[in-house]
Design an enzyme around this catalytic site. Structure first.
Site, short mmCIF file in Angstrom:
data_model
loop_
_atom_site.label_atom_id
_atom_site.label_comp_id
_atom_site.label_asym_id
_atom_site.label_seq_id
_atom_site.Cartn_x
_atom_site.Cartn_y
_atom_site.Cartn_z
N TRP A 94 0.90 -1.16 0.00
CA TRP A 94 0.00 0.00 0.00
C TRP A 94 0.93 1.21 0.00
CZ3 TRP A 94 -1.05 4.31 3.05
CH2 TRP A 94 -2.28 4.94 2.81
N HIS A 152 -31.41 21.60 11.85
CA HIS A 152 -30.36 22.60 12.16
C HIS A 152 -29.43 22.80 10.98
CE1 HIS A 152 -31.66 22.74 16.32
NE2 HIS A 152 -31.71 21.42 16.30
#
Ligand code: M6R
Length: 614
Positions: free
Chosen positions: A76, A506
């Protein structure tokens, strides 16, 4: 990140290395390589960008000679892109030494400047280590000593394996803050990033501690610390078979692992409940702190952190101990207040997540006691903690964590019940009732899998073009919404966000426009009648603005039907147990969406299973 395997013995190195890399490929899959010393003393190296299959194809058509000493790596990328040249192994300057590495060498720029007279063939930090060990071998004539002197110069996190043409039958390894375990065979020995690398050959393994060096030969294993003092490592038996790390007929590891969610919960509970009481002898080592703990902090990343959030609701409610949940990588940078009455609970499937490991080390330095909730035997985080509760979910190979999530929640609940019993915050009768509910979860998960799998597969076909999905939940449904969104992003590459349903008004409700897909975790009306009508109202609010709604709701909850385009049914369960059932349809949903887009669900782009860099 990066899988590492090493072998010495009479068998075929190529077979052991490629089999090990196949089982370790979940750790990284952008390139792979092997180095093998053949019987004529020639060092064959082959490495290719791309998944392991590319290397395997190349070895088949134009292979290297087999032998009895070898190392293999699946990568990786950190330093340098995923190219043939950057793939490991890397060679010393005379081409006689091969070396592989997992981690990051932080002082590589400084070392590279020192080695300016060398010719560099890659952009990696690893090549520096290969050049350094190669030079030191020429000076010392001893591979172990050369590695020891080299690691004294390295800063950062690393597992390194090396072999040399002049030392057939020897592989040396060193580890600091990156994983490495030893496999003990008969006349052969192995090294691996985890036991999956060699479980097909032996179930006897040994842990290698922090800052230690190992030298394996076919008939011996020697471990010393970085200063050269002998060390006696802890030996353990691997608790699962090689077949557990195979697909076993399933189209993907993820599908197999989702199907194992009921068993994962059952295995976490196994042997830990007697006569309506939780028994966790693993906690004896921290019994004293458990009796006097004033605060708990759960640290974890990703899915494990969402398991921690679920654990908080239950542990706080049952034991009345204040509990915070924090992302490991944020925790240690904010100078948290910690003392000997604080219990820091890490949650990590791999037991190797570097952010969590560092946070555990930090907590211990500051005087807190640490408990690891972990799946992987012999991993670093449990070794560096005061106590460990293994979840026994079996190997999880797919990058997306699924069965580990439900098992982690189960382990946290066991901890909560244990604490409630110790402190007398729940009566023995109530604890026994909650235990029965927990024991019923595996059967209910089976029902969810039966009912949800084909239904979700059916409707995802018409959703494959979806660009964005919102997940909503309240109370224990909130971490599940976050988990559903993470899974979808991670494997189906679809933008997704999880919100607490109460937060909608909200701000996030501005995102709702006609056609927006919203998945809602609906609490059971039988559990708490104040939450259910509120969530149904939230659904009405988003429907009024054109959202398409998929509801995850209890069998028999008819209130949601008029407002939902689809309803996925889950069996009734008590408030803390409902989310363990509700998460499974979301795991299936993400998997089906990824499959509908033709994606590799096991190995999503840019990710690796075990994140061993910060
Ligand atoms: O091995 P860990 O449980 O420590 O891993 C933590 C996260 O990296 C992990 O859960 C990640 O978020 C998964 N890929 C999610 O599916």
């Amino acid at each position: 990140m990066c899988g590492i395997v090493g072998y010495v013995g009479p068998g075929s190195s190529l077979e052991v290395l490629m089999g090990g890399l196949r089982r370790l490929e979940y750790r990284g899959y952008d390139s792979a390589g092997v180095a093998v010393l053949d019987d004529d003393g020639e060092l064959g190296v082959r490495k290719r960008a791309g998944k392991l299959a590319v290397l395997a194809g190349e070895l088949e058509s134009d292979g290297i000679r087999d032998g009895h000493t070898g190392i293999g790596h699946t990568r990786w990328a950190t330093h340098g892109g995923p190219t043939d040249g950057n793939a490991h192994p890397h060679l010393g300057d005379d081409g006689r030494l091969a070396l592989i590495h997992n981690g990051i060498i932080e002082n590589f720029a400084e070392l590279k400047a020192e080695l300016a007279d060398e010719t560099f063939t890659s952009e990696t930090d690893t090549e520096i280590a290969a050049l350094l060990v190669g030079r030191l071998y020429r000076e010392t004539g001893d591979l172990t000593e050369a590695l020891r002197r080299a690691v004294a110069r390295l800063e950062g996190a690393f597992t390194i394996l090396a072999m040399h043409r002049d030392d057939p039958g020897v592989v040396v390894g060193a580890r600091r803050n990156s994983p490495l375990v030893i496999g003990l065979g008969e006349g052969e020995n192995f090294l691996g990033s985890d036991v999956a690398a060699f479980v097909a050959y032996t179930k006897r393994a040994m842990e290698i501690g922090q800052d230690q060096i190992v030298t394996i030969r076919p008939d011996s294993v020697e471990v010393t610390d970085f200063a050269g003092n002998p060390v006696t490592p802890t030996q353990f038996e691997i608790a699962w078979d090689a077949s557990a790390a195979e697909k076993g007929g399933w189209p993907s590891f993820m599908k197999k692992e989702v199907s194992e969610e009921p068993a994962a919960v059952a295995n976490t509970l196994r042997g830990r409940i007697h006569d309506g009481r939780v028994t966790l002898p693993e906690l004896d080592a921290i019994a004293e702190i458990l009796d006097g703990v004033t605060r708990i902090i759960v640290i974890a990343c990703g899915t494990a952190a969402y398991a921690g959030m679920l654990g908080r609701y239950a542990i706080e409610a049952w034991s009345r101990i204040p509990i915070d949940v924090e992302l490991s990588h944020e925790f240690r940078y904010r100078d948290p207040v910690l003392d000997e009455h604080t219990l820091v609970v890490s949650v990590s499937q791999s037991g190797e997540t570097m952010d969590t490991l560092r946070a555990v080390q930090y907590a211990r330095e500051k005087g807190a006691r640490t408990l690891a909730i972990c799946n992987t035997q012999g991993a670093t985080i449990p070794r560096e903690s005061d106590a460990v509760l293994y979840i026994h979910a079996g190997p999880e190979v797919a990058v997306a964590s699924t069965k580990a999530f439900v098992a982690q929640v189960t382990a946290l609940y066991l901890l909560g019940l244990d604490l409630a019993a110790r402190r007398g915050t729940l009566s023995p009768e109530r604890i026994a009732e909650l235990i029965v509910e927990l024991q019923n979860v595996p059967d209910k998960l089976d029902d969810v899998l039966d009912a949800a799998s084909s239904r979700i597969a059916e409707f995802t076909r018409w959703l494959a073009e979806t660009q964005s999905v919102i997940f909503l939940g309240r109370h224990v449904g909130y971490p599940v919404a976050l988990e559903g969104a993470l899974k979808l992003k991670e494997i189906a590459y679809i933008h997704a966000e999880g919100f607490a349903a109460g937060e909608l008004k909200h701000g996030p409700i501005a995102l709702i426009e006609p056609g927006q897909l919203v998945i809602v975790l609906v609490p059971s009306p039988r559990n708490d009648d104040s939450l259910h009508p509120k969530v149904v109202s939230n659904i009405q609010e988003i429907r009024a603005r054109g959202a398409r709604v998929i509801a995850i709701a209890e069998v028999g909850d008819v209130a949601v039907v008029p407002f939902a385009d689809e309803v996925i049914r889950i069996p009734f369960a008590g408030p803390f147990f409902e989310p363990i059932l509700g998460v499974v349809p979301l795991h299936i949903f993400a998997m089906e969406m990824a499959s509908a887009k033709g994606l590799d669900v096991d190995q999503p782009r840019n990710l690796a299973k075990s994140v061993t860099v910060e």
